[in-house]
Structures are given as structure tokens and as C-alpha cells.
Motif scaffolding. Structure first.
Motif, short mmCIF file in Angstrom:
data_model
loop_
_atom_site.label_atom_id
_atom_site.label_comp_id
_atom_site.label_asym_id
_atom_site.label_seq_id
_atom_site.Cartn_x
_atom_site.Cartn_y
_atom_site.Cartn_z
N PRO A 1 14.54 -34.61 30.57
CA PRO A 1 14.10 -34.64 31.96
C PRO A 1 14.24 -33.31 32.69
CG PRO A 1 16.23 -35.70 31.74
CD PRO A 1 15.76 -35.39 30.35
N GLY A 2 15.09 -32.42 32.19
CA GLY A 2 15.32 -31.14 32.85
C GLY A 2 16.77 -31.00 33.24
N ARG A 3 17.07 -29.92 33.91
CA ARG A 3 18.43 -29.64 34.35
C ARG A 3 18.45 -29.61 35.87
NH1 ARG A 3 22.87 -28.77 31.74
NH2 ARG A 3 21.88 -28.29 29.79
N TYR A 4 19.59 -29.95 36.45
CA TYR A 4 19.73 -29.95 37.90
C TYR A 4 20.10 -28.55 38.40
CZ TYR A 4 19.32 -34.97 37.99
OH TYR A 4 18.84 -36.25 37.86
N ALA A 5 19.42 -28.12 39.45
CA ALA A 5 19.71 -26.83 40.08
C ALA A 5 20.95 -26.99 40.96
CB ALA A 5 18.52 -26.38 40.92
N PHE A 6 21.46 -25.88 41.47
CA PHE A 6 22.64 -25.91 42.33
C PHE A 6 22.44 -26.74 43.59
CE2 PHE A 6 23.46 -21.96 39.91
CZ PHE A 6 24.66 -22.34 39.35
N ASN A 7 21.20 -26.85 44.03
CA ASN A 7 20.93 -27.63 45.25
C ASN A 7 20.75 -29.12 44.96
OD1 ASN A 7 18.42 -27.74 44.05
ND2 ASN A 7 17.32 -26.72 45.72
N GLY A 8 20.93 -29.52 43.70
CA GLY A 8 20.82 -30.93 43.34
C GLY A 8 19.42 -31.37 42.94
N MET B 1 15.02 -29.59 38.02
CA MET B 1 14.03 -28.57 37.63
C MET B 1 13.22 -29.16 36.47
SD MET B 1 16.28 -25.07 37.82
CE MET B 1 17.48 -25.60 36.61
N GLU B 2 11.94 -29.36 36.71
CA GLU B 2 11.10 -29.99 35.69
C GLU B 2 10.85 -29.05 34.52
OE1 GLU B 2 7.70 -32.06 37.04
OE2 GLU B 2 8.70 -32.76 38.86
N MET B 3 10.52 -29.66 33.39
CA MET B 3 10.28 -28.92 32.16
C MET B 3 8.85 -28.37 32.16
SD MET B 3 13.14 -29.23 30.53
CE MET B 3 13.02 -29.24 28.76
N ASP B 4 8.67 -27.23 31.50
CA ASP B 4 7.36 -26.57 31.44
C ASP B 4 6.57 -26.90 30.18
OD1 ASP B 4 7.78 -25.29 33.86
OD2 ASP B 4 8.71 -23.55 32.91
N VAL B 5 7.10 -27.77 29.33
CA VAL B 5 6.40 -28.16 28.11
C VAL B 5 6.26 -29.67 28.07
CG1 VAL B 5 7.16 -26.15 26.77
CG2 VAL B 5 8.54 -28.21 26.76
N VAL B 6 5.28 -30.13 27.29
CA VAL B 6 5.04 -31.56 27.12
C VAL B 6 4.82 -31.84 25.64
CG1 VAL B 6 4.04 -31.87 29.43
CG2 VAL B 6 2.55 -31.29 27.51
N PRO B 7 5.02 -33.08 25.21
CA PRO B 7 4.74 -33.41 23.81
C PRO B 7 3.32 -32.99 23.43
CG PRO B 7 5.93 -35.20 24.84
CD PRO B 7 5.57 -34.23 25.95
N GLY B 8 3.21 -32.40 22.24
CA GLY B 8 1.92 -31.91 21.77
C GLY B 8 1.78 -30.40 21.87
N ASP B 9 2.54 -29.77 22.78
CA ASP B 9 2.52 -28.30 22.87
C ASP B 9 3.12 -27.70 21.60
OD1 ASP B 9 1.52 -28.33 25.46
OD2 ASP B 9 3.45 -27.90 26.42
N PHE B 10 2.66 -26.52 21.23
CA PHE B 10 3.30 -25.75 20.19
C PHE B 10 4.10 -24.66 20.88
CE2 PHE B 10 0.48 -27.97 17.48
CZ PHE B 10 1.09 -27.97 16.23
N VAL B 11 5.30 -24.38 20.36
CA VAL B 11 6.18 -23.41 20.99
C VAL B 11 6.73 -22.42 19.98
CG1 VAL B 11 6.86 -24.90 22.92
CG2 VAL B 11 8.14 -25.00 20.79
N LYS B 12 7.01 -21.24 20.47
CA LYS B 12 7.72 -20.20 19.73
C LYS B 12 9.10 -20.12 20.37
CE LYS B 12 8.58 -16.18 17.60
NZ LYS B 12 9.66 -16.32 16.67
N PHE B 13 10.16 -20.14 19.55
CA PHE B 13 11.51 -20.10 20.08
C PHE B 13 12.32 -19.01 19.38
CE2 PHE B 13 10.91 -23.63 17.16
CZ PHE B 13 11.86 -23.40 16.17
N ARG B 14 13.45 -18.68 19.94
CA ARG B 14 14.30 -17.62 19.38
C ARG B 14 14.71 -17.96 17.95
NH1 ARG B 14 15.83 -14.50 23.71
NH2 ARG B 14 15.92 -15.59 25.69
N ASP B 15 14.73 -16.96 17.10
CA ASP B 15 15.19 -17.15 15.73
C ASP B 15 16.60 -17.73 15.76
OD1 ASP B 15 12.85 -16.07 14.82
OD2 ASP B 15 13.68 -14.10 14.37
N PHE B 16 16.84 -18.69 14.91
CA PHE B 16 18.14 -19.34 14.72
C PHE B 16 18.60 -20.14 15.94
CE2 PHE B 16 18.00 -15.53 12.06
CZ PHE B 16 18.08 -16.12 10.81
N ALA B 17 17.70 -20.43 16.89
CA ALA B 17 18.07 -21.24 18.07
C ALA B 17 17.97 -22.72 17.78
CB ALA B 17 17.17 -20.89 19.25
#
Length: 140
Positions: free
Chosen positions: A93-100, A103-119
Motif C-alpha cells: 500500500p505504500g509508506r506513511y509520511a511524517f504528516n500521517g 504515500m502511494e506507490m508509483d508501480v502497478v502489477p504488470g510493470d517491468f522494473v529495473k532495481f539495484r543489483d543485489f537489492a
């Protein structure tokens, strides 16, 4: 807390601290270390997996390394590689900001992503891994 008593959990390989309590060994972990939860009584399958916080469940794309050119290269000089591309299967669902605010996620199922090596942190439900949102470098 994103989990309840009786839920099954997957957490990082080096997450948690083992302690003995009443003769039994238990693992203490922070809620931040939880990668995936499985509702109480359900099997540990992709279908039942629930991604929490800003985690993303990804099917890692395996790639083969082919050598061409007829040059013999010593095995000790070959660079170890790991795939850092995958298809998004589930999104937390995302993470909560300091103000409560969530913060919504920028990806959805079906997207292809590149991520940091070994992450990628593997979970025990096939060729899938969990990536934290801040380890995603690009989506396409």
C-alpha cells in the motif's frame, strides 16, 4: 502493525534476533523487516501473499550469459552477475509520511522494473523476490 497474531511471515535473511523464551527459540523482528505476510491458516503461495509497506513483489527475469568469439577466459576473471530486472506481481500500500498521509506507490502489477543489483530479497514462493520501493531505479 501490519500483521496479526497467527499470520505467517517472510523476512530478510539477516533480519531479526533469535531469543530463547520458556525453552523455545523465537525470532524478534522489526515491522520494517517483514517482506510478505500470509493470513493465518493460509498456505505460503503467491496467491495468498500480501505485500506490506512499500515493498514490491517481483518475478525476477533470469538471463543466460553467452560467450562468443572463441576466446578462452579463466573462470576467476568472469564477473558474477545477478538479474536486476523483473515484472511487478504485487504492490504494497505504500509508506506513511511524517504528516500521517499514505504515500502511494508509483508501480502497478504488470510493470517491468529495473532495481539495484543485489537489492532483491528472495521469498520461499518460487522465482519471486521482494524489492523495496527506494531500490527501484526505473519502470518500463
Amino acid at each position: 502493525m501490519p500483521v496479526s497474531v497467527g499470520d505467517g511471515l517472510s523476512f530478510g535473511k539477516f533480519g531479526g534476533e533469535e531469543v530463547k523464551y520458556n525453552g523455545a527459540t523465537h525470532t524478534l523482528i522489526r515491522d520494517d523487516d517483514i517482506l510478505v505476510k500470509y493470513p493465518a491458516g493460509s498456505e505460503r503461495t503467491l496467491e495468498h501473499a500480501e505485500v506490506i509497506w512499500d515493498n514490491v513483489l517481483v518475478k525476477v527475469v533470469k538471463h543466460e550469459i553467452a560467450e562468443t568469439g572463441g576466446i578462452l577466459i579463466a573462470a576467476t576473471t568472469k564477473k558474477a552477475t545477478v538479474s536486476s530486472v523483473g515484472e511487478v506481481l504485487k504492490v504494497g500500500p505504500g509508506r506513511y509520511a511524517f504528516n500521517g498521509e499514505l504515500m502511494e506507490m508509483d508501480v502497478v502489477p504488470g510493470d517491468f522494473v529495473k532495481f539495484r543489483d543485489f537489492a532483491a530479497q528472495e521469498v520461499e514462493i518460487g522465482d519471486v523476490a521482494v524489492i523495496r520501493m527506494n531500490d527501484l531505479l526505473a519502470k518500463f
